[in-house]
Scaffold this active site. Structure first.
Site, PDB file in Angstrom:
ATOM      1  CD  GLU A 295      39.526  26.511  37.272  1.00 47.58           C
ATOM      2  OE1 GLU A 295      40.305  26.457  38.341  1.00 47.58           O
ATOM      3  OE2 GLU A 295      38.600  27.210  37.197  1.00 47.58           O
TER       4      GLU A 295
HETATM    5  C1  ACM Z   1      40.358  30.741  35.718  1.00 48.82           C
HETATM    6  O1  ACM Z   1      40.727  31.332  36.707  1.00 48.82           O
HETATM    7  N1  ACM Z   1      39.627  29.477  36.083  1.00 48.82           N
HETATM    8  C2  ACM Z   1      40.566  30.998  34.403  1.00 48.82           C
END
Ligand code: ACM
Length: 483
Positions: A295
């Site tokens: 992310e």
């Molecule tokens: C995640 O759940 N951002 C690895």
């Protein structure tokens, strides 16, 4: 009737009859964690002494290292018959896994922290067993809310009976940095002081961390520490603003993701990470360091590739194998042996980069969010947890195949992450772990085809074990109460 073992062993032959361990029962075992663990378990719950047998007489419970090498590192043979209990393996780790099976053959009161009367019966049975996957992990997020050493030990105690062997600790995120770094004291003096929703936060001293590593090692769990970069880094940047291109980065107490980014084009960022991964390597006897990589939504693909090309060698130079979330599949120059952690829901298409990285030799750790993210709500009315990946029922977390997600990939294993945005206490953790955790263990250990009715029956029998162990807040799943 067949004993209610979870995970289901490779082969099991029930016998007719039962053995009773009483005050005359003796025990022999080679020195090591398996013997220490079994001795502590038996004496704590039974109050019986379990002395060594008189010379020349057989022990009631005998652990030996004369199992054939074909059993591998974790396989074992277990036999309960008129003459006693025999656990055989090729390694002490194999004996340790066998001890967990023996434990499940004993009555639920074996889980009690104080002695009870028994009787300590064991059904006659012959078991031959070994794991499907080498990586059978759980992850605890101590960044969104902090969990102290005692809580982490409790978490370890809950996963050990189910034969997990990897403890991944998510040690840093936007909301907090949780491990003392000698070279960067403000990471904890400042960066650990809050959490989701506000203070108090918290952190592990290096001695705390060593205590966790040792407690895990005595239970054949490898600690895999994660420092998540280049996103999920607000707490680090607020502690050391040179890591950021923001003017004055502030601590963060919300739950949004994807807004933070380390300064990608500054050498000082990599000097910092070199020091951090150096300290982390020195503190971590296990062979893996997790660098996050998920992310990084504020980082361009070009910057992400540049960042990874500088960070990956910092781990490799220290002799550690890199683990990263699946987004790192796009990074150039992934080192041999890299483990990529699949986490997106199975409803999404597999990114081409992940398929390509797997073809090129990356091993996959399977953590699909709609199956084994244990922070996801069981059902719409579950009070705790999130549901961005949908609700995840007990059955859904059990009934899936890790091999089916990325065809042709080498699957290292399975890992169940427990994120803690909504979880504050060990009781909250228990609510999300049980009854889903044992099903994940079965997927990770047992190559037998999934059989929901059989698993549900086993789970129902295990509720008495959880209660004896003091696990009172497990979710009363409708699948387990209706019969
Ligand atoms: C995640 O759940 N951002 C690895």
């Amino acid at each position: 009737m067949e004993p209610n073992l979870i995970p289901v062993p490779r082969a099991l032959l029930p016998g007719t009859g039962e053995l009773v361990l009483d005050g005359r029962a003796t025990l022999t075992a080679p020195d090591g964690p398996a013997a220490a663990f079994l001795r502590a378990l038996l004496t704590r719950a039974t109050g019986l002494p379990f002395p060594a047998p008189e010379p020349g007489t057989p022990a009631t419970v005998a652990l030996t290292l004369d199992g054939p090498p074909s059993l591998g590192r974790e396989g074992y043979l277990l036999d309960v018959a008129e003459g006693g209990v025999r656990l055989r393996a090729h390694t002490d780790e194999g004996l340790f896994r066998a001890v967990q099976t023996l434990r499940q053959l004993l009555p639920p009161q074996i889980e009690s922290p104080t002695p009870s009367a028994g009787p300590w019966t064991l059904p006659y049975v012959a078991v031959e067993d070994g794991p499907r996957y080498a990586w059978r992990g759980v992850m605890l997020d101590v960044a969104r809310h902090f969990f102290d050493v005692a809580a982490v030990k409790g978490f370890i105690d809950r996963v050990v009976p189910y034969k997990f062997n990897v403890l991944h600790l998510h040690l840093s995120d936007d909301q907090g940095w949780r491990l003392e770094m000698a070279g960067y004291p403000r990471l904890t003096e400042h960066g650990s002081t809050t959490a989701v929703g506000g203070p108090p936060g918290g952190f592990f001293t290096q001695d705390d961390f060593k205590e966790i590593v040792a407690y895990a090692a005595e239970r054949y769990l490898t600690v895999v520490p994660e420092i998540d970069v280049p996103g999920h880094t607000q707490a680090a940047m607020s502690s050391y603003p040179f890591l950021s291109t923001q003017e004055a980065p502030e601590l963060y107490e919300g739950v949004e993701v994807g807004f933070s980014e380390l300064a990608i084009h500054r050498d000082s960022t990599y000097a910092f990470l070199d020091d951090v991964f150096g300290e982390l390597s020195a503190l971590t006897p296990g062979g893996f360091l997790h660098i996050g990589g998920d992310e990084a939504l504020s980082t361009t693909p070009e910057d992400y590739a540049h960042f990874m090309s500088r960070v990956l060698p910092l781990v490799g130079e220290r002799g550690k194998t890199v683990v990263a979330w699946q987004e790192a599949a796009s990074a150039p120059g992934l080192p041999p042996g890299v483990h990529l952690q699949y986490w997106r829901p199975t409803s999404e298409d597999v990114p081409d980069a992940l398929t390509a990285a797997a073809r090129a030799g990356a091993k996959l750790v399977m953590s699909p969010a709609d199956r084994v993210y244990l922070d996801q709500k069981y059902a719409e009315d579950t009070e705790l947890g999130l549901k961005w990946a949908g609700t995840v029922s007990v059955r859904q977390s059990y009934e899936w195949d890790p091999e089916a997600l990325v065809p042709g990939a080498e699957v290292a294993g399975v890992e169940a992450p427990l994120w803690t945005e909504t979880l504050h206490t060990p009781d909250d953790l228990d609510h999300m772990l049980f009854p889903r955790l044992p099903g994940v263990a079965d997927v990770a250990w047992s190559a037998a085809p999934r059989d929901w009715d059989s698993h549900a029956r086993r789970l129902r029998a295990h509720t008495a074990r959880w209660e004896a162990a003091g696990i009172t807040t497990y979710y009363r799943a409708p699948e387990l109460t209706e019969d």
